[in-house]
Design a protein around this motif. Sequence first.
Motif, PDB file in Angstrom:
ATOM      1  N   ASP A  63      42.627 -22.527 -17.626  1.00 34.61           N
ATOM      2  CA  ASP A  63      41.287 -21.935 -17.563  1.00 34.61           C
ATOM      3  C   ASP A  63      41.126 -21.064 -18.808  1.00 34.61           C
ATOM      4  O   ASP A  63      41.548 -19.905 -18.833  1.00 34.61           O
ATOM      5  CB  ASP A  63      41.147 -21.101 -16.281  1.00 34.61           C
ATOM      6  CG  ASP A  63      39.786 -20.433 -16.148  1.00 34.61           C
ATOM      7  OD1 ASP A  63      38.894 -20.733 -16.969  1.00 34.61           O
ATOM      8  OD2 ASP A  63      39.628 -19.605 -15.233  1.00 34.61           O
ATOM      9  N   MET A  64      40.535 -21.642 -19.855  1.00 36.62           N
ATOM     10  CA  MET A  64      40.395 -20.939 -21.124  1.00 36.62           C
ATOM     11  C   MET A  64      39.298 -19.895 -21.022  1.00 36.62           C
ATOM     12  O   MET A  64      38.137 -20.207 -20.743  1.00 36.62           O
ATOM     13  CB  MET A  64      40.056 -21.950 -22.223  1.00 36.62           C
ATOM     14  CG  MET A  64      40.295 -21.438 -23.628  1.00 36.62           C
ATOM     15  SD  MET A  64      42.043 -21.453 -24.017  1.00 36.62           S
ATOM     16  CE  MET A  64      42.094 -20.155 -25.255  1.00 36.62           C
ATOM     17  N   GLN A  65      39.658 -18.637 -21.271  1.00 38.32           N
ATOM     18  CA  GLN A  65      38.703 -17.545 -21.167  1.00 38.32           C
ATOM     19  C   GLN A  65      37.889 -17.407 -22.463  1.00 38.32           C
ATOM     20  O   GLN A  65      38.371 -17.732 -23.554  1.00 38.32           O
ATOM     21  CB  GLN A  65      39.440 -16.228 -20.902  1.00 38.32           C
ATOM     22  CG  GLN A  65      40.306 -16.253 -19.644  1.00 38.32           C
ATOM     23  CD  GLN A  65      39.496 -16.408 -18.388  1.00 38.32           C
ATOM     24  OE1 GLN A  65      38.725 -15.535 -18.023  1.00 38.32           O
ATOM     25  NE2 GLN A  65      39.661 -17.547 -17.714  1.00 38.32           N
ATOM     26  N   PRO A  66      36.660 -16.907 -22.365  1.00 31.69           N
ATOM     27  CA  PRO A  66      35.876 -16.670 -23.581  1.00 31.69           C
ATOM     28  C   PRO A  66      36.566 -15.652 -24.489  1.00 31.69           C
ATOM     29  O   PRO A  66      37.283 -14.765 -24.015  1.00 31.69           O
ATOM     30  CB  PRO A  66      34.553 -16.108 -23.041  1.00 31.69           C
ATOM     31  CG  PRO A  66      34.510 -16.488 -21.603  1.00 31.69           C
ATOM     32  CD  PRO A  66      35.929 -16.549 -21.139  1.00 31.69           C
ATOM     33  N   VAL A  67      36.366 -15.783 -25.779  1.00 30.68           N
ATOM     34  CA  VAL A  67      36.931 -14.819 -26.726  1.00 30.68           C
ATOM     35  C   VAL A  67      36.277 -13.455 -26.500  1.00 30.68           C
ATOM     36  O   VAL A  67      35.044 -13.332 -26.557  1.00 30.68           O
ATOM     37  CB  VAL A  67      36.701 -15.275 -28.179  1.00 30.68           C
ATOM     38  CG1 VAL A  67      37.134 -14.189 -29.158  1.00 30.68           C
ATOM     39  CG2 VAL A  67      37.453 -16.575 -28.448  1.00 30.68           C
ATOM     40  N   PRO A  68      37.064 -12.420 -26.230  1.00 29.45           N
ATOM     41  CA  PRO A  68      36.468 -11.110 -25.983  1.00 29.45           C
ATOM     42  C   PRO A  68      36.016 -10.444 -27.279  1.00 29.45           C
ATOM     43  O   PRO A  68      36.652 -10.625 -28.334  1.00 29.45           O
ATOM     44  CB  PRO A  68      37.615 -10.323 -25.343  1.00 29.45           C
ATOM     45  CG  PRO A  68      38.850 -10.962 -25.864  1.00 29.45           C
ATOM     46  CD  PRO A  68      38.529 -12.414 -26.046  1.00 29.45           C
ATOM     47  N   PRO A  69      34.938  -9.670 -27.233  1.00 31.14           N
ATOM     48  CA  PRO A  69      34.531  -8.893 -28.420  1.00 31.14           C
ATOM     49  C   PRO A  69      35.622  -7.901 -28.803  1.00 31.14           C
ATOM     50  O   PRO A  69      36.424  -7.481 -27.965  1.00 31.14           O
ATOM     51  CB  PRO A  69      33.268  -8.170 -27.945  1.00 31.14           C
ATOM     52  CG  PRO A  69      32.821  -8.883 -26.713  1.00 31.14           C
ATOM     53  CD  PRO A  69      34.050  -9.453 -26.088  1.00 31.14           C
ATOM     54  N   THR A  70      35.631  -7.521 -30.066  1.00 33.63           N
ATOM     55  CA  THR A  70      36.637  -6.570 -30.542  1.00 33.63           C
ATOM     56  C   THR A  70      36.606  -5.277 -29.731  1.00 33.63           C
ATOM     57  O   THR A  70      37.666  -4.714 -29.402  1.00 33.63           O
ATOM     58  CB  THR A  70      36.398  -6.252 -32.030  1.00 33.63           C
ATOM     59  OG1 THR A  70      36.448  -7.477 -32.783  1.00 33.63           O
ATOM     60  CG2 THR A  70      37.450  -5.298 -32.558  1.00 33.63           C
ATOM     61  N   ALA A  71      35.428  -4.814 -29.368  1.00 28.93           N
ATOM     62  CA  ALA A  71      35.321  -3.572 -28.592  1.00 28.93           C
ATOM     63  C   ALA A  71      35.996  -3.695 -27.233  1.00 28.93           C
ATOM     64  O   ALA A  71      36.603  -2.738 -26.736  1.00 28.93           O
ATOM     65  CB  ALA A  71      33.845  -3.196 -28.415  1.00 28.93           C
TER      66      ALA A  71
END
Length: 406
Positions: free
Chosen positions: A32-40
Amino acid sequence: MSYKVLICDDEPDAAETWVREIVETIDATVYDMQPVPPTAEIEKAIKVLLARRAALRAKEPRPDDPCLFDEIDVLIIDYDLIHVDDKKTRYTGEGVARLARVFSECGIVVVLNQFLEAQFDLGLRGHLESFADLNVDGELIATPGLWKEAPWDQFRPWYWPVLHKSASNFRSRVDFLKVEGNLKLPILDVLGMKGIDASRLSDTAFGFLAPDASVYEELSKVTFFDFIGDNSSAVDTSDSEALLEKDVDACARIAASRVAKWLEREVLGPQDVLVDLPHLLHRCPFLFEGDIDDIDAWNAAVGGDLTKLKDIVPKDAVFEASAWLDRPAFWWRRIEQSDQIREARHAFDFALLPDFVFLEDASSFAKFEDAVEFRAGFHNPYDRRFAKRFEKIRYAPQRRFAFGTD
């Protein structure tokens, strides 16, 4: 069950590229590939880990704030990810991996691009000093052999795990160590290692578990509790006492990660204390069950097919603590000393043996003429190894190819 995968990098475009490449490779029913999180969001997660550490050191209750990493099964961190805390302390991806291992509930941790000289380490030693469960060049993260089980037909180092199996085994080890009293069990007892096996441990392997031990009797008494208690190979020793007193779950995760990496790289890697199935069959072809001239049958053994192994292998030679390794393995000294094995060796006509060798960089058998010989870095009789030598892969140190020639 699907395994949650998260990639963290402070350059979101690079992370997005890795995600796209991985998605093209993986089975979506397994991962289950998670979305890339924002740097913050990544920075917030690291701050939560630092707050948890601060609370532990101050002997205060752990903060209730959730962490992005807690429910992740495969956490992938780019080494170039940089975090600077309120005290101006700088954390690289390796530092974040250490924090995540101790202060989050994440599964296995993969660090990208920390060791760039080699995409395939001809020494086969790995990087035991890194607190990542696996260190990989970012260019290789979408390689199918990391994500899928055998057969493989591309570059695929034999020491790589299959990530979902590795994550599952990690959770099993943690669950075992969280059972009351299990952290106080001797490590070698849990692994099934006896004095006859430990006699061939390298100095590095011996010292990793017990820096102050000098004989097997001392090593054999070292528990998981002892390993964490005063050993920088396990954890920052300034946190050891508080962890053992306040956070048994964290201790279980630390021991499950560090001892397994030690076992894979320093005990199984040399193939002289433990030996895995392909190397056992190459060393002892008289144990092969099936058509010895059929290379496909040999390659079936690579995937762990134990039906390719004759049943004369002593039962006590089988490595039974299966959650601690990602492949079947055997105690080599016990095989060596078996009378039945010696008789089979004496009766076998080695002149009939096909010229198959095991390719460490392809995880498969091939003809000798299609392989390149090199010398691994364990300094034992089993350092003679073979590779396919893929054109676009960086191999280092190159001198090990020279050592492999006559």
